[in-house]
Design an enzyme around this catalytic site. Structure first.
Site, PDB file in Angstrom:
ATOM      1  N   TYR A 176     -11.183  -3.549   3.388  1.00  0.00           N
ATOM      2  CA  TYR A 176     -10.241  -3.070   4.394  1.00  0.00           C
ATOM      3  C   TYR A 176     -11.007  -2.909   5.708  1.00  0.00           C
ATOM      4  O   TYR A 176     -11.801  -1.988   5.862  1.00  0.00           O
ATOM      5  CB  TYR A 176      -9.668  -1.733   3.930  1.00  0.00           C
ATOM      6  N   GLU A 178       0.857  -1.177   0.000  1.00  0.00           N
ATOM      7  CA  GLU A 178       0.000   0.000   0.000  1.00  0.00           C
ATOM      8  C   GLU A 178       0.900   1.236   0.000  1.00  0.00           C
ATOM      9  O   GLU A 178       1.720   1.405   0.912  1.00  0.00           O
ATOM     10  CB  GLU A 178      -0.902  -0.022   1.234  1.00  0.00           C
ATOM     11  N   ASP A 201      -5.215   9.390   9.273  1.00  0.00           N
ATOM     12  CA  ASP A 201      -3.886   9.005   9.725  1.00  0.00           C
ATOM     13  C   ASP A 201      -3.527   9.600  11.071  1.00  0.00           C
ATOM     14  O   ASP A 201      -3.837  10.755  11.382  1.00  0.00           O
ATOM     15  CB  ASP A 201      -2.844   9.425   8.689  1.00  0.00           C
TER      16      ASP A 201
END
Length: 274
Positions: free
Chosen positions: A182, A57, A68
């Site tokens: 995911y 990734e 993040d």
């Protein structure tokens, strides 16, 4: 333009099918392109492949990375200060054709796609050699517009589900995801955690029981022990980002950074195959 029907056998789907036949869990490391410079990224991508990564990734640095945590935010800031752009990331990837053979999934946000144009970005990403896209701030309703464009260029649009996603919506996301789904293991941003949330285990089984692609777990895997835990839960893949990015940040120069990444990835590979 590639035939959309060919998307049923994409590089990501083929890789997961091969691993399933071998009874193995996919190892998917994450790194931020341009952190330490693009030469460092180039060397690290090849090192991760050598160390046994099944997919990689690759994060496109962005100024407002909402999903993040501090480690990856810092890496994105370093990459942006070094002048890394989406176009430079795609150019780097294109330059690795024939050398980098594992599927690469680009991790990016909606704004860079919209700024470039969805169709144009998909076309350029596919031409550079990308196999898929992860867009964490893209809701399902918008993903349903992007997915056909991505699929027409041979790209899998990977969608995310979280522990707080309602069951009905989780099923819809899983059915719409391509390549793999995911599964975010925490209710929060990326980052290294001392322990995995046990409530993720039944979610893996819940998703695997539905019609849809393989399930990979990410956000919070800090080392071999947690990667094995994810494997033992029945997940098809383990995604490791912040822990790897932190290891890379401690090294200096392309060779040292690549060597550190190779060693860390190798430890994950050995554990998953044990």
């Amino acid at each position: 333009m590639p035939d959309a029907a060919a998307a049923s056998s994409t590089p990501i789907a083929q890789r997961f099918a091969a691993l399933r036949a071998q009874g193995r869990c996919a190892l998917m490391p994450f790194l931020v392109a341009g952190d330490g410079g693009l030469e460092t990224t180039r060397a690290t991508l090849l090192a991760l492949q050598e160390a046994g990564a099944d997919l990689i990734e690759l994060g496109v640095p962005y100024s407002d990375p909402l999903a993040d945590g501090p480690v990856i935010q810092a890496a994105a800031s370093r990459a942006l200060l070094a002048g890394t752009t989406p176009a430079a990331v795609l150019e780097l990837l294109a330059g690795l054709k024939g050398l980098l053979t594992v599927p690469v999934v680009l991790f990016t946000y909606s704004n860079p796609l919209l700024s470039r144009g969805l169709e144009r970005f998909c076309q350029e990403a596919a031409a550079a050699g990308a196999a898929g896209l992860v867009v964490p701030d893209l809701p399902l309703e918008e993903a349903e517009k992007l997915s056909p464009l991505a699929r027409a260029h041979g790209l899998d649009l990977v969608l995310l589900v979280a522990p707080t996603t309602p069951a009905e919506r989780m099923a819809r996301i899983h059915a719409a995801s391509r390549g793999f789904t995911y599964l975010v293991s925490v209710t929060g941003v990326t980052g290294v955690r001392s322990a995995m949330e046990t409530r993720v285990a039944p979610l893996v089984k819940q998703l695997q029981a539905l019609d849809g692609p393989p399930v990979a777990v990410g956000f919070g895997i800090s080392g071999p022990e947690q990667a094995v835990q994810v494997r033992d839960w029945g997940a098809s893949g383990a995604i490791v980002g912040s822990a790897l990015v932190a290891v890379m940040a401690q090294a200096e120069g392309p060779d040292a950074t690549a060597a550190a990444a190779r060693q860390f990835c190798g430890s994950l590979r050995q554990a998953l195959d044990s």
